[in-house]
Write an enzyme that holds these catalytic residues in place. Sequence first.
Site, mmCIF file in Angstrom:
data_model
loop_
_atom_site.group_PDB
_atom_site.id
_atom_site.type_symbol
_atom_site.label_atom_id
_atom_site.label_comp_id
_atom_site.label_asym_id
_atom_site.label_seq_id
_atom_site.Cartn_x
_atom_site.Cartn_y
_atom_site.Cartn_z
ATOM 1 N N LYS A 1 46.851 26.743 45.528
ATOM 2 C CA LYS A 1 47.090 27.691 44.837
ATOM 3 C C LYS A 1 47.961 28.991 46.349
ATOM 4 O O LYS A 1 48.211 29.714 45.392
ATOM 5 C CB LYS A 1 45.767 28.297 44.500
ATOM 6 C CG LYS A 1 45.814 28.359 43.118
ATOM 7 C CD LYS A 1 44.014 28.735 42.402
ATOM 8 C CE LYS A 1 44.001 28.016 41.037
ATOM 9 N NZ LYS A 1 43.248 26.764 41.279
HETATM 10 C C1 LIG Z 1 44.226 25.837 40.567
HETATM 11 C C2 LIG Z 1 42.807 24.455 40.833
HETATM 12 C C3 LIG Z 1 43.188 23.572 39.471
HETATM 13 C C4 LIG Z 1 44.181 23.297 38.513
HETATM 14 O O1 LIG Z 1 45.367 23.734 38.328
HETATM 15 P P1 LIG Z 1 46.186 24.352 37.533
HETATM 16 O O2 LIG Z 1 47.582 24.808 37.271
HETATM 17 O O3 LIG Z 1 45.029 25.090 36.480
HETATM 18 O O4 LIG Z 1 46.287 23.062 36.038
HETATM 19 C C5 LIG Z 1 43.234 22.086 40.342
HETATM 20 N N1 LIG Z 1 42.644 22.090 41.660
HETATM 21 C C6 LIG Z 1 42.670 22.621 42.550
HETATM 22 C C7 LIG Z 1 41.374 22.832 43.539
HETATM 23 C C8 LIG Z 1 42.165 24.420 42.106
HETATM 24 O O5 LIG Z 1 42.506 25.340 42.643
#
Ligand SMILES: *Cc1c(COP(=O)(O)O)cnc(C)c1O
Length: 467
Positions: free
Chosen positions: A112
Amino acid sequence: MRYISTRGSAPELGFCDVLLAGLANDGGLYVPETWPQFAAADIALLAGKSYEDHAFEVIRPFVGGEIPDADLESMIAQAYATFGHRAVAPLVQLGSDHWLLELFHGPTLAFKDIAMQLLARFIDYELARRGERATIVGATSGDTGAAAVGAFRGRTASDLFILHPKGRVSDVQRRQMTTALDDNVHNIAIEGTFDDCQSIVKALFNDGEFRQRFRMSGVNSINWARVMAQMVYYFSAAVSLGAPLRPVSFCVPTGNFGDIFAGYGAKRMGLPVDRLIVATNVNDILARFIETGRYEMGDVVATMSPSMDIQVSSNFERVLFDAHDRDGAKIHALMADLTETGRFEAASNAALSHVRGDFDADRTDEEATLREIATTLRETGQLVDPHTAVGLAVARSHKGRVGSPIVTLSTAHPAKFPDAVERATGRIPELPPRLADIGEREERYEVLPASVDAVRDFIAAASPMKD
Ligand SMILES: *Cc1c(COP(=O)(O)O)cnc(C)c1O
């Protein structure tokens, strides 16, 4: 470049308005009216360039001239200077036809950061340009809040209020939020669950007067700018592995569908992407939809990969919109069904075929996730986190079925989820040196009851916009 809503009745907007709006005012999600096109020759020109150069080339057409090139370049440079790896998103080879794309080298060790570091700079830049200030309010079960704090700390036109459930996020996740002592960062530990945090945030957004007075805004994964920033690493990975000449497939640990939707966008732009493989834990609403055409909400089950523990995948609406010939009224009706009855069905076989034309999907349970962490360590010497392991397990089962190399996205650093890694391997993964002292840093946060009034009063008193 204009953006339209998936539900068909919100105004068309340009990039900067979409950036600040988040959700469209008809409840839909913004998507570009048309996808910018990259011909094979354009893709070939990306070879050998830096991640920052790739970001500039991929993002520029979406901004549509609303931010001058020089400012765009400098925000991209600053965003990725916070990363602990010069390549930003390096590829690691796991087998002859299998690669791991490491997306966890940002300040808070999850993918993120890649989008949030850019989003925060864009939002702050645009607010300053308009002479405005905004209050960013969000609820987190861990990763999103940490990434938001890491990105918004020290920004001059935004104040950030992040609610987390007290005692229910990991130590590392909490400290990544609470050790940011900047004046514009406010952490609130709610005496309740993540659902309590989320419903408080929702209530505040529904309080029209309060929302306007503090110019409240959100940064969740439906924000178009986040999806856009995530397209970049699909390009950088594919180009490293031979695009435009050789197609690749991507296997993506999926929750809210933001990450894998970025891969879909890259494909629509002309990148030779073969299959997009949705990997879920036992919260498998997407895998069930792709199998059956029925989208049915279930209860959320807590797993070792908490960032994928979801009931609905908000960004999937963007694919449904394309699958239903971009008919906003149809999407509006499907989403109304979902709210009323907890389910809907693809409106036609053609719609389902559209989805299946790009996506495969599979789920992995907790035991298989632990086994995958152990197997990966044994076969490659790599320690992986449980979210990544869900992706690897699904990629393993799909290997014989796809005729292209698979890139599995590694979405978090193993040290962010040490308990699962230790259970699987007996090893405790180490934090990178720049975070090694996080356990000793001073923390600051406010503890509040699970009450909308308490949070509203706290924001009103702490915000510089109170007068
Ligand atoms: C947010 C997140 C996901 C999922 O991603 P999406 O875009 O919501 O599908 C997977 N792994 C981690 C570590 C995350 O923080």
